[in-house]
Write a protein that holds these residues in place. Structure first.
Motif, PDB file in Angstrom:
ATOM      1  N   ARG A 197       0.830  -1.206   0.000  1.00 22.52           N
ATOM      2  CA  ARG A 197       0.000   0.000   0.000  1.00 22.52           C
ATOM      3  C   ARG A 197       0.865   1.258   0.000  1.00 22.52           C
ATOM      4  O   ARG A 197       0.487   2.288  -0.541  1.00 22.52           O
ATOM      5  N   TYR A 198       2.035   1.146   0.630  1.00 20.20           N
ATOM      6  CA  TYR A 198       2.909   2.322   0.780  1.00 20.20           C
ATOM      7  C   TYR A 198       4.173   2.227  -0.081  1.00 20.20           C
ATOM      8  O   TYR A 198       4.780   3.250  -0.399  1.00 20.20           O
ATOM      9  N   PHE A 199       4.578   1.007  -0.367  1.00 25.76           N
ATOM     10  CA  PHE A 199       5.768   0.798  -1.217  1.00 25.76           C
ATOM     11  C   PHE A 199       5.396  -0.240  -2.283  1.00 25.76           C
ATOM     12  O   PHE A 199       5.665  -1.424  -2.140  1.00 25.76           O
ATOM     13  N   PRO A 200       4.746   0.229  -3.359  1.00 29.82           N
ATOM     14  CA  PRO A 200       4.171  -0.735  -4.301  1.00 29.82           C
ATOM     15  C   PRO A 200       5.091  -1.160  -5.444  1.00 29.82           C
ATOM     16  O   PRO A 200       4.675  -1.969  -6.271  1.00 29.82           O
ATOM     17  N   HIS A 201       6.285  -0.630  -5.546  1.00 28.22           N
ATOM     18  CA  HIS A 201       7.096  -0.912  -6.746  1.00 28.22           C
ATOM     19  C   HIS A 201       8.429  -1.558  -6.397  1.00 28.22           C
ATOM     20  O   HIS A 201       8.758  -1.746  -5.231  1.00 28.22           O
ATOM     21  N   GLY A 202       9.188  -1.864  -7.426  1.00 25.45           N
ATOM     22  CA  GLY A 202      10.506  -2.468  -7.229  1.00 25.45           C
ATOM     23  C   GLY A 202      11.520  -1.413  -6.798  1.00 25.45           C
ATOM     24  O   GLY A 202      11.403  -0.241  -7.152  1.00 25.45           O
ATOM     25  N   VAL A 203      12.530  -1.858  -6.058  1.00 25.65           N
ATOM     26  CA  VAL A 203      13.548  -0.906  -5.601  1.00 25.65           C
ATOM     27  C   VAL A 203      14.608  -0.693  -6.677  1.00 25.65           C
ATOM     28  O   VAL A 203      15.390   0.257  -6.601  1.00 25.65           O
ATOM     29  N   SER A 204      14.608  -1.541  -7.696  1.00 26.72           N
ATOM     30  CA  SER A 204      15.708  -1.475  -8.656  1.00 26.72           C
ATOM     31  C   SER A 204      15.323  -2.123  -9.978  1.00 26.72           C
ATOM     32  O   SER A 204      14.468  -3.004 -10.025  1.00 26.72           O
ATOM     33  N   HIS A 205      15.939  -1.655 -11.028  1.00 27.77           N
ATOM     34  CA  HIS A 205      15.867  -2.346 -12.316  1.00 27.77           C
ATOM     35  C   HIS A 205      17.156  -2.076 -13.066  1.00 27.77           C
ATOM     36  O   HIS A 205      17.872  -1.120 -12.763  1.00 27.77           O
ATOM     37  N   TYR A 206      17.448  -2.925 -14.042  1.00 29.34           N
ATOM     38  CA  TYR A 206      18.623  -2.674 -14.881  1.00 29.34           C
ATOM     39  C   TYR A 206      18.381  -1.428 -15.712  1.00 29.34           C
ATOM     40  O   TYR A 206      17.243  -1.092 -16.059  1.00 29.34           O
ATOM     41  N   LEU A 207      19.475  -0.769 -16.046  1.00 33.02           N
ATOM     42  CA  LEU A 207      19.393   0.466 -16.813  1.00 33.02           C
ATOM     43  C   LEU A 207      20.418   0.376 -17.939  1.00 33.02           C
ATOM     44  O   LEU A 207      21.517  -0.148 -17.740  1.00 33.02           O
TER      45      LEU A 207
END
Ligand code: GLY
Ligand code: MN
Ligand code: MN
Length: 430
Positions: free
Chosen positions: A340-350
């Motif tokens: 609810r408060y942290f809905p996404h990933g902390v990291s992805h390749y760039l």
């Protein structure tokens, strides 16, 4: 302006890719032209770019028996009046280090001829229906003939697995470009910090950011700028950018630059006035602490999945402490309520793509990081529930980091992140 020299590394990448199957026939399509006029600048198809840097539309690369051939449009004075100067096959061959370059019209015949002594075709089905139909029709024609002379079937293999592995680890040329993309975007973000004030708008932020990166040499933004003030920052993909900035609110700016074929991806969150409120500071400091903690864990052998787990744990602790979630730490993590408060990933390749390729193994632990991988670290907390003391606060802090031998290097380290430094800088603006 046309290029006159291109790094030979692209030819080396083509060799490396095809070494795994020297008898394979590899086909890569460039971006296709569409309808309309002056369609604007758009990136080349990523894998095609990675293997050539060739910028023209509707081109094709065919690699067979250790030989790379580029198929591209021939020069045409009349058409060039509309669309600008082309390389044409002769020049393209030399500048882009191909073994051969031919007019685009000769692709089908060359492909059919190369098929005669191939058992495997490396081609990605499903990216473009027109390309799929073309290749599948040619394969069918060839297969029918092979059936008659009994030379066996041809397998179709997706080259993306191998390419994703290659693209995950950046080489020296890529790292230099990513440094530049990170630097240009970080400077533009800092420019916003020094200028934006109450009365300015979210569209001012977008305009200033895009203006800054273009002036510094970017090709275009690497994605649509998210300029989200106040409660807008609790919408992850907010791109309306149509509100005025109000004193007392925070603004979250997620914006990056596409430079020499590579993307940066940065988020900074700052007060529109000179200072954070106490609640804003509490949330901002928590996100910053978690972000620094996660960055300190980045090194070869660690996976993005384990960084995610750690971030969830850290945020769950805060959310319990703040009374937003009830239960034990394990319960809160298990139930997924933290989302609810942290809905996404902390990291992805760039890399070439903002969400770059690289995840090729579906293991429980995830693919371990290696030296040369570039990834984002972007924890965030978003409070949309009216009952919360933090209602309307959204904070994300996103840096781009390069994995080194023993740890990582923050490519976006020019950004101002600490509360005291931010307030000092911001108080001089207002
Ligand atoms: N800007 C897109 C992302 O942060 O993933
Ligand atoms: Mn990101
Ligand atoms: Mn981002």
């Amino acid at each position: 302006m046309l290029k006159t020299t291109v790094d030979p590394i692209y030819a080396a990448r083509r060799k490396r890719l095809t070494q795994s199957d020297p008898d394979g026939l590899f086909v890569f399509f460039g971006r296709r032209s569409g309808r309309g006029y002056a369609r604007g600048r758009e990136p080349q198809a990523a894998n095609f770019y990675y293997l050539s840097e060739y910028p023209e539309l509707d081109a094709i690369i065919l690699i067979h028996a250790g030989k790379s051939t580029l198929f591209t449009k021939v020069r045409d004075d009349l058409d060039e009046v509309w669309h600008g100067e082309r390389y044409g096959p002769e020049r393209a061959k030399e500048i882009f280090h191909f073994d051969a370059a031919l007019p685009i019209e000769s692709f089908d015949a060359s492909f059919l001829s190369a098929l005669k002594d191939s058992r495997r075709v490396y081609f990605t089905i499903g990216e473009d229906a027109g390309n799929d139909a073309r290749i599948l029709n040619l394969l069918k024609a060839s297969q029918d003939a092979r059936q008659r002379i009994q030379t066996g079937l041809i397998d179709i293999v997706d080259p993306r697995t191998r390419l994703s592995d290659m693209r995950r680890v950046k080489d020296a040329v890529e790292i230099e470009r990513m440094r530049k993309a990170a630097k240009i975007a970080a400077l533009a973000h800092t420019h916003l910090l020094r200028r934006m004030r109450a009365g300015n708008s979210e569209w001012d932020i977008e305009a200033e950011f895009v203006g800054s990166i273009l002036k510094a040499g970017a090709e275009f933004p690497s994605y649509t700028t998210i300029a989200a003030s106040g409660i807008n920052a609790t919408t992850l993909h907010y791109t309306h950018n149509n509100s005025l900035l109000r004193l007392g609110d925070l603004v979250l700016v997620d914006a990056g630059a596409f430079v020499d074929g590579y993307s940066s991806d940065i988020t900074q969150t700052f007060p529109i006035g000179g200072q954070f409120s106490a609640d804003q500071k509490t949330v901002y400091q928590a996100v910053l602490d978690v972000q620094r903690d996660v960055i300190s864990r980045v090194k070869p052998g660690i996976s993005i999945r384990s960084l995610q787990k750690h971030t969830v744990r850290r945020f769950a602790e805060y959310l319990i402490e703040w009374g937003h979630l009830k239960g034990t730490l394990d319960q809160v993590i298990e139930s997924g309520e933290y989302r609810r408060y942290f809905p996404h990933g902390v990291s992805h390749y760039l890399g070439i793509d903002v969400h770059d390729v690289g995840a090729t193994e579906n293991t429980k632990e995830g693919v371990p990081l290696e030296q040369g991988v570039v990834l984002t670290i972007e924890p965030g907390l978003y409070f949309r529930d009216a009952g919360s003391r933090f209602h309307g606060i959204g904070v994300r802090i996103e840096d781009d980091v390069l994995v080194t031998k023993n740890g990582c290097e923050v490519l976006t380290s020019d950004l101002v992140r600490e509360v005291a430094e931010l307030e000092e800088l911001r108080s001089r603006v207002n």
